[in-house]
Enzyme design. Sequence first.
Site, mmCIF file in Angstrom:
data_model
loop_
_atom_site.group_PDB
_atom_site.id
_atom_site.type_symbol
_atom_site.label_atom_id
_atom_site.label_comp_id
_atom_site.label_asym_id
_atom_site.label_seq_id
_atom_site.Cartn_x
_atom_site.Cartn_y
_atom_site.Cartn_z
ATOM 1 N N GLU A 161 -82.053 -71.359 73.152
ATOM 2 C CA GLU A 161 -81.717 -72.054 73.949
ATOM 3 C C GLU A 161 -82.755 -73.421 74.109
ATOM 4 O OE1 GLU A 161 -80.758 -70.355 77.529
ATOM 5 O OE2 GLU A 161 -79.109 -69.198 76.523
ATOM 6 N N ASN A 202 -81.004 -69.144 68.367
ATOM 7 C CA ASN A 202 -79.997 -68.984 69.247
ATOM 8 C C ASN A 202 -79.581 -70.076 70.112
ATOM 9 O OD1 ASN A 202 -77.931 -66.897 69.772
ATOM 10 N ND2 ASN A 202 -78.959 -66.453 71.552
ATOM 11 N N HIS A 238 -70.179 -68.209 74.918
ATOM 12 C CA HIS A 238 -69.683 -68.147 76.198
ATOM 13 C C HIS A 238 -68.496 -68.872 76.247
ATOM 14 C CE1 HIS A 238 -72.731 -65.186 77.463
ATOM 15 N NE2 HIS A 238 -73.523 -65.893 77.081
ATOM 16 N N GLU A 266 -73.058 -63.722 71.913
ATOM 17 C CA GLU A 266 -72.909 -63.569 73.412
ATOM 18 C C GLU A 266 -71.673 -63.680 73.889
ATOM 19 O OE1 GLU A 266 -75.901 -65.342 75.895
ATOM 20 O OE2 GLU A 266 -77.417 -64.893 74.329
ATOM 21 N N ASP A 268 -68.079 -64.161 75.634
ATOM 22 C CA ASP A 268 -67.429 -63.525 76.459
ATOM 23 C C ASP A 268 -66.211 -64.704 77.086
ATOM 24 O OD1 ASP A 268 -68.886 -65.108 77.787
ATOM 25 O OD2 ASP A 268 -70.010 -63.629 79.005
HETATM 26 O O1 G3I Z 1 -84.953 -57.353 87.622
HETATM 27 C C1 G3I Z 1 -84.225 -57.831 88.988
HETATM 28 C C2 G3I Z 1 -84.437 -56.677 89.841
HETATM 29 O O2 G3I Z 1 -85.613 -56.195 90.105
HETATM 30 C C3 G3I Z 1 -83.781 -57.087 91.081
HETATM 31 O O3 G3I Z 1 -83.433 -56.026 92.004
HETATM 32 C C4 G3I Z 1 -82.373 -57.895 90.970
HETATM 33 C C5 G3I Z 1 -81.750 -58.152 91.898
HETATM 34 O O4 G3I Z 1 -80.651 -59.274 91.591
HETATM 35 O O5 G3I Z 1 -82.487 -58.908 89.961
HETATM 36 C C6 G3I Z 1 -82.897 -58.571 88.556
HETATM 37 O O6 G3I Z 1 -83.117 -59.414 87.930
HETATM 38 C C7 G3I Z 1 -81.858 -59.833 87.276
HETATM 39 C C8 G3I Z 1 -82.000 -59.715 85.788
HETATM 40 O O7 G3I Z 1 -80.830 -60.406 85.087
HETATM 41 C C9 G3I Z 1 -81.951 -58.265 85.304
HETATM 42 O O8 G3I Z 1 -80.745 -57.399 85.874
HETATM 43 C C10 G3I Z 1 -81.787 -61.236 87.770
HETATM 44 O O9 G3I Z 1 -81.490 -61.581 89.194
HETATM 45 C C11 G3I Z 1 -80.549 -61.883 86.951
HETATM 46 O O10 G3I Z 1 -80.748 -63.317 87.270
HETATM 47 C C12 G3I Z 1 -80.816 -61.895 85.635
HETATM 48 O O11 G3I Z 1 -79.487 -62.439 85.028
HETATM 49 C C13 G3I Z 1 -79.604 -62.320 83.356
HETATM 50 C C14 G3I Z 1 -79.513 -63.851 83.056
HETATM 51 O O12 G3I Z 1 -79.369 -63.817 81.631
HETATM 52 C C15 G3I Z 1 -80.833 -64.469 83.324
HETATM 53 O O13 G3I Z 1 -80.780 -65.824 83.083
HETATM 54 C C16 G3I Z 1 -78.205 -61.691 82.808
HETATM 55 O O14 G3I Z 1 -78.281 -60.365 83.419
HETATM 56 C C17 G3I Z 1 -78.158 -61.696 81.456
HETATM 57 O O15 G3I Z 1 -76.639 -61.446 80.971
HETATM 58 C C18 G3I Z 1 -78.337 -63.473 81.067
HETATM 59 O O16 G3I Z 1 -78.124 -63.304 79.640
HETATM 60 C C19 G3I Z 1 -78.161 -64.640 79.236
HETATM 61 C C20 G3I Z 1 -78.873 -64.628 77.787
HETATM 62 O O17 G3I Z 1 -80.128 -64.201 77.837
HETATM 63 C C21 G3I Z 1 -79.210 -65.994 77.116
HETATM 64 N N1 G3I Z 1 -77.815 -66.707 77.154
HETATM 65 C C22 G3I Z 1 -77.107 -66.957 78.493
HETATM 66 C C23 G3I Z 1 -77.025 -65.553 79.044
HETATM 67 C C24 G3I Z 1 -76.200 -65.556 80.160
HETATM 68 O O18 G3I Z 1 -76.828 -66.262 81.111
#
Ligand code: G3I
Length: 348
Positions: A161, A202, A238, A266, A268
Amino acid sequence: MTIRRAALGGVLIVAVLVVAVLVRQGRDADPLPGPPLRELAAKRGIEIGTAVRGTEQRDNRAYRQLIAAQFSSVTPENELKWYALEPERGRFEYAYADMVVDRAREAGQQVRGHALVWFNQLPRWIRELSSDELRTATEQHIRAVMGHYTGRVGVWDVVNEAILDRGGLRRAPFLDKLGPGYIGEAFKIARAADPKAKLFINEIGADGINAKSDRLYEIVRDLKATGVPIDGVGLQMHSNLRGVAPTFVENMRRFEALGLEIHITEADVGIRLPVTERKLQAQADVYKGIVDDCLAVSACKSLTFWGFTDGRSWIPETQPGMGAATLLDEQLRPKPAFVAVQRALSAG
Ligand code: G3I
């Protein structure tokens, strides 16, 4: 008497622990109808993958079983990101990522490593570094992580990105402190760190031909022209019910013409809630379009879904009012989208 009581107590404790583990692990997955996606994809010469959540895979037996049975490739959803792997400078935590990578090996699956250099999910300490320190830290991070996974993670999203929708480069510590050359530098370091790994750039929102994919095209063309090692382009895909960009195939073909492999990384298809039968059918059509388009381009070698169950998907977690974006519902039952993907892989 006391000894018998103690023994009985011990047995009870063990029984309670066993039951606790069984309850935590849940039930076996109900078998999904028809041949597994990985079997169908293999016949068409592509990998079929899913994003995986490590703790869920450890704790939820049905989730774990379906990943092993249905997919030939996995991408740890968050576990290989910089904040997770190097929370403090020079202190690496591989345990969560290792869980996913080890299970993938057991299941004979490829692993896509996501992502080495990305503006998001960075540890806080990165922001405090000077340019020189950031250059050194980036090199050390890439070398350490790819070194740790040499021979176990075959594909890396080296840069993720990097581009804005209108075609400019995205502000990030890397761009701000290292300049636009950071992209090429990251690929060179990555090639040296693991010469056998395939190296990808990517991108999100670059599926069809638009300002962002035009810039992506220019970047990879220039990287190739200047001898920077890059093997492929990841298009995230996406999507929503508006469907696949009509120029998706044309876009893939121009990257193919540069000699690059293409991975859909990715995929969906988010639905505006509430879910209806009609929307689920429309979603199935979009999924079918993604599979058909990948199969239409010989350089498209891998198609990964960003999660496979509505119960574990970033869409409802981060986009209020949206959800139900994956192939299986929250109870791991097949939706029309699953059947559509199965059929699209079987056709021809
Ligand atoms: O690790 C913390 C945890 O300690 C806490 O308790 C919890 C409470 O909300 O949050 C956890 O962190 C989260 C993390 O995922 C791990 O689960 C974050 O809040 C959450 O924002 C984060 O989201 C991820 C996101 O990337 C961040 O930008 C998504 O799971 C993940 O699917 C998403 O994936 C991205 C790709 O890497 C790149 N392309 C876009 C895609 C979708 O956004």
